[in-house]
Design a protein around this motif. Structure first.
Motif, mmCIF file in Angstrom:
data_model
loop_
_atom_site.group_PDB
_atom_site.id
_atom_site.type_symbol
_atom_site.label_atom_id
_atom_site.label_comp_id
_atom_site.label_asym_id
_atom_site.label_seq_id
_atom_site.Cartn_x
_atom_site.Cartn_y
_atom_site.Cartn_z
ATOM 1 N N PHE A 166 0.855 -1.178 0.000
ATOM 2 C CA PHE A 166 0.000 0.000 0.000
ATOM 3 C C PHE A 166 0.893 1.231 0.000
ATOM 4 C CE2 PHE A 166 -2.156 -3.394 2.326
ATOM 5 C CZ PHE A 166 -3.282 -3.548 1.535
ATOM 6 N N ARG A 167 0.367 2.332 -0.422
ATOM 7 C CA ARG A 167 1.219 3.530 -0.485
ATOM 8 C C ARG A 167 1.401 4.186 0.880
ATOM 9 N NH1 ARG A 167 -2.472 8.122 -3.376
ATOM 10 N NH2 ARG A 167 -3.719 8.531 -1.540
ATOM 11 N N TYR A 168 0.732 3.686 1.899
ATOM 12 C CA TYR A 168 0.816 4.276 3.242
ATOM 13 C C TYR A 168 1.778 3.478 4.106
ATOM 14 C CZ TYR A 168 -3.411 6.604 1.670
ATOM 15 O OH TYR A 168 -4.304 7.340 0.963
ATOM 16 N N ARG A 169 2.637 4.215 4.822
ATOM 17 C CA ARG A 169 3.561 3.552 5.754
ATOM 18 C C ARG A 169 2.925 3.331 7.116
ATOM 19 N NH1 ARG A 169 9.208 5.646 6.374
ATOM 20 N NH2 ARG A 169 8.124 6.537 8.116
ATOM 21 N N ARG A 170 1.987 4.212 7.477
ATOM 22 C CA ARG A 170 1.309 4.117 8.763
ATOM 23 C C ARG A 170 -0.194 4.158 8.521
ATOM 24 N NH1 ARG A 170 3.206 8.844 12.458
ATOM 25 N NH2 ARG A 170 1.847 9.950 11.037
ATOM 26 N N LEU A 171 -0.944 3.455 9.350
ATOM 27 C CA LEU A 171 -2.401 3.517 9.234
ATOM 28 C C LEU A 171 -2.897 4.922 9.544
ATOM 29 C CD1 LEU A 171 -3.419 0.137 10.900
ATOM 30 C CD2 LEU A 171 -3.509 0.717 8.477
ATOM 31 N N LYS A 172 -2.137 5.644 10.333
ATOM 32 C CA LYS A 172 -2.470 7.014 10.704
ATOM 33 C C LYS A 172 -2.519 7.939 9.480
ATOM 34 C CE LYS A 172 -0.980 10.101 14.383
ATOM 35 N NZ LYS A 172 0.035 10.284 15.410
ATOM 36 N N ASP A 173 -1.800 7.584 8.428
ATOM 37 C CA ASP A 173 -1.723 8.417 7.231
ATOM 38 C C ASP A 173 -2.911 8.235 6.288
ATOM 39 O OD1 ASP A 173 0.718 9.335 8.175
ATOM 40 O OD2 ASP A 173 1.853 7.815 7.073
ATOM 41 N N ILE A 174 -3.740 7.230 6.513
ATOM 42 C CA ILE A 174 -4.895 6.981 5.647
ATOM 43 C C ILE A 174 -6.011 7.945 6.048
ATOM 44 C CG2 ILE A 174 -6.623 5.302 4.902
ATOM 45 C CD1 ILE A 174 -4.576 3.096 5.620
ATOM 46 N N PRO A 175 -6.448 8.804 5.133
ATOM 47 C CA PRO A 175 -7.484 9.784 5.486
ATOM 48 C C PRO A 175 -8.787 9.107 5.929
ATOM 49 C CG PRO A 175 -6.497 10.300 3.347
ATOM 50 C CD PRO A 175 -5.988 8.948 3.753
ATOM 51 N N GLY A 176 -9.339 9.555 7.056
ATOM 52 C CA GLY A 176 -10.611 9.065 7.557
ATOM 53 C C GLY A 176 -10.582 7.687 8.193
ATOM 54 N N PHE A 177 -9.424 7.083 8.301
ATOM 55 C CA PHE A 177 -9.331 5.717 8.814
ATOM 56 C C PHE A 177 -9.418 5.643 10.336
ATOM 57 C CE2 PHE A 177 -7.003 1.755 9.821
ATOM 58 C CZ PHE A 177 -7.812 0.877 9.122
ATOM 59 N N LYS A 178 -9.053 6.719 11.007
ATOM 60 C CA LYS A 178 -8.996 6.708 12.469
ATOM 61 C C LYS A 178 -10.357 6.385 13.094
ATOM 62 C CE LYS A 178 -7.621 9.299 16.512
ATOM 63 N NZ LYS A 178 -6.923 10.448 17.032
ATOM 64 N N ALA A 179 -11.427 6.938 12.548
ATOM 65 C CA ALA A 179 -12.757 6.704 13.129
ATOM 66 C C ALA A 179 -13.115 5.220 13.105
ATOM 67 C CB ALA A 179 -13.805 7.514 12.371
ATOM 68 N N PHE A 180 -12.877 4.558 11.995
ATOM 69 C CA PHE A 180 -13.201 3.127 11.891
ATOM 70 C C PHE A 180 -12.272 2.283 12.768
ATOM 71 C CE2 PHE A 180 -14.563 4.951 7.827
ATOM 72 C CZ PHE A 180 -15.918 4.648 7.901
ATOM 73 N N TYR A 181 -11.005 2.629 12.771
ATOM 74 C CA TYR A 181 -10.012 1.892 13.557
ATOM 75 C C TYR A 181 -10.310 2.009 15.051
ATOM 76 C CZ TYR A 181 -5.325 -0.106 14.165
ATOM 77 O OH TYR A 181 -4.269 -0.918 14.455
ATOM 78 N N THR A 182 -10.600 3.225 15.489
ATOM 79 C CA THR A 182 -10.920 3.448 16.890
ATOM 80 C C THR A 182 -12.212 2.743 17.287
ATOM 81 O OG1 THR A 182 -9.828 5.604 16.743
ATOM 82 C CG2 THR A 182 -11.267 5.252 18.629
ATOM 83 N N ALA A 183 -13.212 2.817 16.429
ATOM 84 C CA ALA A 183 -14.496 2.154 16.723
ATOM 85 C C ALA A 183 -14.319 0.645 16.819
ATOM 86 C CB ALA A 183 -15.521 2.504 15.651
ATOM 87 N N PHE A 184 -13.502 0.066 15.936
ATOM 88 C CA PHE A 184 -13.282 -1.376 15.960
ATOM 89 C C PHE A 184 -12.639 -1.805 17.268
ATOM 90 C CE2 PHE A 184 -10.440 -4.998 15.284
ATOM 91 C CZ PHE A 184 -11.372 -5.959 14.922
ATOM 92 N N PHE A 185 -11.578 -1.116 17.692
ATOM 93 C CA PHE A 185 -10.896 -1.507 18.919
ATOM 94 C C PHE A 185 -11.676 -1.085 20.152
ATOM 95 C CE2 PHE A 185 -7.435 -2.236 16.039
ATOM 96 C CZ PHE A 185 -6.945 -3.434 16.534
ATOM 97 N N GLY A 186 -12.509 -0.063 20.033
ATOM 98 C CA GLY A 186 -13.369 0.324 21.151
ATOM 99 C C GLY A 186 -14.455 -0.723 21.389
ATOM 100 N N ALA A 187 -14.915 -1.375 20.318
ATOM 101 C CA ALA A 187 -15.954 -2.398 20.429
ATOM 102 C C ALA A 187 -15.409 -3.712 21.009
ATOM 103 C CB ALA A 187 -16.584 -2.654 19.070
ATOM 104 N N CYS A 188 -14.109 -3.910 20.830
ATOM 105 C CA CYS A 188 -13.496 -5.135 21.368
ATOM 106 C C CYS A 188 -13.488 -5.059 22.839
ATOM 107 C CB CYS A 188 -12.078 -5.305 20.855
ATOM 108 S SG CYS A 188 -11.986 -5.667 19.103
#
Length: 188
Positions: A166-188
């Motif tokens: 992928f062209r991104y080195r960090r997941l943090k660099d993917i625009p708009g990804f933080k909301a989904f990532y945080t929600a996924f780990f918050g639900a765990c």
């Protein structure tokens, strides 16, 4: 006629020699206390302690509402885990920006990066140890998933693991990804 005579006059408690009134003394001391508390919160924020304290408080309130008691082991493990995880994220941003764009926290962490790295590792180890003593091995594994998620989110490990697929080195660099990532780990 009987006139009310107070047994204890509060004005004498708040009167200070040389002051106009007790109200003035109270206002000036409240202002001093307010400045002191503001300074304390600012120091806690610079040290990265506000969010972990909030997380430990929230977990304690939920535990109190659910069981009728507060688990100090749970509160301590959550505090240490959140502290270590956010320290990982903040240390990943050290030296990413020049001094004008970097936050005060990043600059402070950059000056003592090795110390804070060791402190974060010790906090994570303590959180895992507390969880291991107070709970089960399954809880320890679940606990470790959060810092791993933070490492993948904030450091270049994602780019290394995917070998540049992928062209991104960090997941943090993917625009708009933080909301989904945080929600996924918050639900765990």
């Amino acid at each position: 006629m009987n006139k009310f005579v107070p047994i204890f006059d509060l004005s004498s408690v708040f009167s200070v020699p040389g002051r106009v009134s007790g109200e003035y003394w109270l206002r000036s001391n409240m202002a001093r206390l307010s400045r002191l508390m503001s300074y304390g919160v600012e120091c806690m924020a610079r040290l990265g302690l506000v969010l972990p304290a909030g997380a430990a408080s929230a977990v304690s309130v939920v535990a109190l509402a659910g069981t009728g008691r507060i688990s100090t082991a749970l509160a301590a493990a959550v505090f240490l885990l959140v502290y270590a995880s956010y320290l990982i994220d903040h240390l990943a941003d050290v030296d990413r920006f020049d001094d004008e764009q970097a936050s005060k926290r990043s600059l402070a962490l950059g000056r003592r990066k090795r110390f804070f790295s060791v402190l974060g590792a010790a906090a994570l180890a303590a959180a895992v140890t507390i969880t291991g003593i107070a709970s089960s091995p399954a809880a320890m594994l679940l606990l470790v998933s959060f810092p791993i998620a933070v490492i993948l989110y904030g450091t270049p490990w994602f780019g290394s693991l995917t070998r540049g697929l992928f062209r991104y080195r960090r997941l943090k660099d993917i625009p708009g990804f933080k909301a989904f990532y945080t929600a996924f780990f918050g639900a765990c």
